[in-house]
Design a protein around this motif. Sequence first.
Motif, PDB file in Angstrom:
ATOM      1  N   THR A   1      17.562   4.349   5.922  1.00 39.98           N
ATOM      2  CA  THR A   1      16.711   4.148   7.089  1.00 39.98           C
ATOM      3  C   THR A   1      16.944   2.774   7.708  1.00 39.98           C
ATOM      4  OG1 THR A   1      14.913   3.286   5.738  1.00 39.98           O
ATOM      5  CG2 THR A   1      14.891   5.638   6.193  1.00 39.98           C
ATOM      6  N   ARG A   2      18.143   2.250   7.543  1.00 45.02           N
ATOM      7  CA  ARG A   2      18.397   0.916   8.103  1.00 45.02           C
ATOM      8  C   ARG A   2      18.376   0.980   9.627  1.00 45.02           C
ATOM      9  NH1 ARG A   2      22.710  -2.726   5.737  1.00 45.02           N
ATOM     10  NH2 ARG A   2      24.234  -1.152   6.272  1.00 45.02           N
TER      11      ARG A   2
ATOM     12  N   LEU B   1      10.994  -3.081   4.561  1.00 43.49           N
ATOM     13  CA  LEU B   1      10.609  -1.673   4.496  1.00 43.49           C
ATOM     14  C   LEU B   1      11.781  -0.707   4.600  1.00 43.49           C
ATOM     15  CD1 LEU B   1       7.354  -1.759   6.671  1.00 43.49           C
ATOM     16  CD2 LEU B   1       7.525  -1.805   4.202  1.00 43.49           C
ATOM     17  N   VAL B   2      12.955  -1.182   4.983  1.00 45.97           N
ATOM     18  CA  VAL B   2      14.061  -0.238   5.142  1.00 45.97           C
ATOM     19  C   VAL B   2      14.655   0.142   3.795  1.00 45.97           C
ATOM     20  CG1 VAL B   2      14.783  -0.931   7.452  1.00 45.97           C
ATOM     21  CG2 VAL B   2      15.706  -2.120   5.472  1.00 45.97           C
ATOM     22  N   GLY B   3      15.075   1.388   3.696  1.00 49.30           N
ATOM     23  CA  GLY B   3      15.844   1.839   2.547  1.00 49.30           C
ATOM     24  C   GLY B   3      17.284   2.015   2.995  1.00 49.30           C
TER      25      GLY B   3
ATOM     26  N   GLY C   1      11.402   3.441   1.807  1.00 50.08           N
ATOM     27  CA  GLY C   1      12.683   3.934   2.301  1.00 50.08           C
ATOM     28  C   GLY C   1      12.593   5.189   3.138  1.00 50.08           C
ATOM     29  N   THR C   2      11.386   5.536   3.614  1.00 48.72           N
ATOM     30  CA  THR C   2      11.280   6.710   4.489  1.00 48.72           C
ATOM     31  C   THR C   2      11.169   6.249   5.944  1.00 48.72           C
ATOM     32  OG1 THR C   2       8.886   6.681   4.294  1.00 48.72           O
ATOM     33  CG2 THR C   2      10.076   8.074   2.737  1.00 48.72           C
ATOM     34  N   TYR C   3      11.466   7.166   6.846  1.00 49.06           N
ATOM     35  CA  TYR C   3      11.293   6.867   8.270  1.00 49.06           C
ATOM     36  C   TYR C   3       9.817   6.667   8.577  1.00 49.06           C
ATOM     37  CZ  TYR C   3      16.094   8.412   8.876  1.00 49.06           C
ATOM     38  OH  TYR C   3      17.446   8.527   8.792  1.00 49.06           O
ATOM     39  N   LEU C   4       8.995   7.441   7.862  1.00 46.93           N
ATOM     40  CA  LEU C   4       7.563   7.429   8.141  1.00 46.93           C
ATOM     41  C   LEU C   4       6.971   6.032   8.008  1.00 46.93           C
ATOM     42  CD1 LEU C   4       5.209   9.210   8.881  1.00 46.93           C
ATOM     43  CD2 LEU C   4       4.769   9.556   6.440  1.00 46.93           C
TER      44      LEU C   4
ATOM     45  N   VAL D   1       0.818  -1.231   0.000  1.00 48.18           N
ATOM     46  CA  VAL D   1       0.000   0.000   0.000  1.00 48.18           C
ATOM     47  C   VAL D   1       0.841   1.265   0.000  1.00 48.18           C
ATOM     48  CG1 VAL D   1      -1.933   1.197   1.085  1.00 48.18           C
ATOM     49  CG2 VAL D   1      -1.560  -1.204   1.543  1.00 48.18           C
ATOM     50  N   TYR D   2       1.849   1.304   0.864  1.00 48.07           N
ATOM     51  CA  TYR D   2       2.503   2.598   1.106  1.00 48.07           C
ATOM     52  C   TYR D   2       3.859   2.758   0.435  1.00 48.07           C
ATOM     53  CZ  TYR D   2      -1.197   3.166   4.458  1.00 48.07           C
ATOM     54  OH  TYR D   2      -2.429   3.280   5.030  1.00 48.07           O
ATOM     55  N   ALA D   3       4.508   1.632   0.089  1.00 44.47           N
ATOM     56  CA  ALA D   3       5.829   1.791  -0.526  1.00 44.47           C
ATOM     57  C   ALA D   3       5.694   2.118  -1.999  1.00 44.47           C
ATOM     58  CB  ALA D   3       6.650   0.524  -0.329  1.00 44.47           C
TER      59      ALA D   3
END
Lengths: 582, 347
Positions: free
Chosen positions: A532-533, A527-529, A447-450, A437-439
């Motif tokens: 944002t690891r 979900l990490v970029g 790759g965002t913190y959000l 949904v969000y990526a």
Amino acid sequence: MTSLSSSPSHTGIEAVASQSHVSWLRRFQPSSLLWIVLAVILVLLIIAPVGALVTKSFTDPATGGFTIQNYIDAYGKARHVEALINTLYMGAAVVVLSVLFGVPLAWACTRTDMPFRNIIRVGIFGAFVMPPYLGGVGWILLAGPNSGWINVVWQAITGSTEPLVNVFSFPGLVLVMAINTYFTVFILVSAAFEMINSEMEDAANMLGAGPFTTAMKVTLPLVLPSILGSALLTFLISIALYGVPALISIPARFPVVVIQLTEFFSYPLRVEVAAAYSIPLLLITAGLMALQRKLLARRGFAAVSGKGGERRIVKLGKWRWVVFVYSMFVVLLSVVLPLLVLLMAAFSRSWVGGISLDNLTLQNFRYVLFEHSSSQQALITSLTTGAAAATIAILLALAIAYIVQRRLLPMSGALGFLAMSPFVIPGIVLAIGFYAVYALPPVGLYGTYLILILAFTTRFLPIAYTTGTAGMRAIHPEMEEAVRILGGGRLTAISKVVGPLLKRTLASGWLLIFVPAAQELSTAVFLVGPNTRVVSVVLLDMSEEGLLERLSALGSVLLLIIVGVMAIGVRFLGRDFMLRRT
Amino acid sequence: MLKNVLAAAAFAALLPATALAQSEDFTAYEKPLYEAATAEGEVIWYTSQFTTEMSESACQLFMKRYEGIKCSPVRATGGVTFQRVMQEVQAGAVQGDVFSTNDQSDLLELKKLNALEKFLPQSVEFMSPVLKPMNDDEGYFFVSSVSPYGIAYNTNLVKEEDAPKSWSDLTDPKWKDQVAISHPSFSGSAGLWTLAMKNLFGWEYFEKLNEGNPQIGRSTADGYNLVVSGERKIAVTAIALSRQGEAEGQPVTTVVPSEGLMLPPSGTGVLAGAPHPNAAKLFAEFMLSEEYSVWLRDLKRYPLRAGVDTAEGIEPLDTSKVITVPVTDAVQGLPEVQDKFRDIFGI
């Protein structure tokens, strides 16, 4: 409350000042507005990812049309089905071991005169702080078949050439999972033990039953619903763990669902097949959760009540040392031994080098803190996303708990149900839903913190909600009613009465979420970029290469920080802040 | 190398004094690229071609030469790295700049998806004649490292005369429970090794290997570390690791198998839509610099530039016996190989 009663003039001024406020509130019904806002948030956090997962699983990636091909791809192979069966089998074994660990310890710590109960409690507490993958690394160092410490010692003593224990095996996998999950059993069952009154046990004693007969025939049946409930929860947690299988089940050749899911996520990337593959897992966990609700709802024993009844500890006599040895054994297996070898490896040039000055080094810490380019950043990311998720989750949960408890609106129960529902979504499955949904565009949060914060918030919302509800229950509505009678609006009541009274709940709930969120791996893995690891992902990458000394060093730093945060919490909240709740 | 002294002087005037010394030996091509890259400030390098430590050290070298540009390596196995890049490509949110892998078929796939920038460093002309032909013929990626697969063993636990001499020796029952290999679905080079062994010996080889119960890791480096720690006696691994480890005094040495080293050339490409395109190109250029080749040589790896010799005691690639897998074969063969591997080893 003191401010309310001791300074009436102040309240009076406030009441006058809020006169216009009140009429405004009455017209707009802020609570219904709040209900809508909360409902929208929950839909975005929970319904949307799960909905996307279900939709994707029936979507043809090429045409976008309806298909069941994804299910055929996902389950058309014997190996893929085997992984699912293995997972259920593993989950069941973990449950058995967790119960064997958790229940006796809960009984010993809450109901007996076992010596050094506090030491045992602190040890079990360690099992909560230690993330499962670090426990796994500890056990690789302890029970690697050829050079693990236990085997080296065993071979030195007996002259045997065969290893005594092998962590890369089904029992090894189950043990490493159980040393983490038994904590859940311990907490829930302890809570139940603490609510039993002793009269029935006294009756059994008077009729000639010894302490163990009493425990088995009287006490145990009384806490059985909690045991079953916590067992199901343990099952759900264990089948969804990612780190431990990645470390152990690959060398153990024991394929499980989470590993299979990463295969669908590698090339060719098949989100749809991954979605289809995770649906049965979701159904199983949802089914089990429904079963658990039923079991806990049946908890109609009059003996288990919140108040009243005397509770005395059982005198174990000479058995108290036997019980202590068993408890210490569990704490050794779950915390002391793995932590010890982890720390030793962190300070060693080579973890097989033994204890000597030559082998002692600080280089691993220097490397992970200053030379490795992403671990410093990863520590900050883990702590900040963990803190942000904990804050959002606890505030959201308290708002929902308030509405549900005060029955402010007709449909409030639905909110409570939704807030609890992420319990049934395995972390890695949640990550796939969030990714879907969000990526992806049009939202494009990859790759965002959000996206990490939102996913962590969702994942730990049930813990927040449970804490929030418990805290809210303790506040009687009459205190708010007093404010209302004196002319204050609901918002005044919340900010002047409920808020201050909830400080403790807020803080302990926050800690209960922060600790696992700062260590979360399963949800983070997809979900990490690159920027944002989180630490868990850096540790996982290190584990691929077998860099166990450095991994141990970074893991120790993470543990140290988390223990530090916990220590501050304990200082302000008291040692028992997490042991006296349901 | 061509030096444009005038431009260098003008450029140097714009820079702080510390950068002066380095800016002098920038080429005319390098300089504007460096300026543009400095404005971008960072390069994110997805890599599986080196270990974490080597990736960090390559970045350090880059940052020393090109002050003001942060180099962030993100190291994982080929499978995991590719998975992350694919997720970004699918999400339309490319976050990495440069992608390096031991499995060039990943680069071919990315090329097919238009996810690679058509870019080769200018210095390809200086590449070793053995390696140059392995660059992408359409100019989308180039060879950025060579880490052949061989056998490493623990010298405390295995005597030289007992050590395996060939790939087929690994199936000897005397090595039961003592061999470490890596999983082709995680490690890119392990995928190619599996394909190469299948081509040499057929699937029978893996069935026999399985009887010896090898430990299956995710990364090639895991096998090496298992041997160093003594957890396993023998590993199929990148010999660069065992050569470097031996030089550092670890109890490990390298066997060049009689059938030949398995050669997976690592490839690097600049990602299309990279957030720092100029820094990416500068980094790619850097990988073919003389400095980088000397660094590789000092770590007992094969240099990429024609003018840099291999380290003492290491036979140059052009005279070594090597087994290669053409990248087109890899593209076709790898999915099947990964599947069959899972069937045989049960994971």
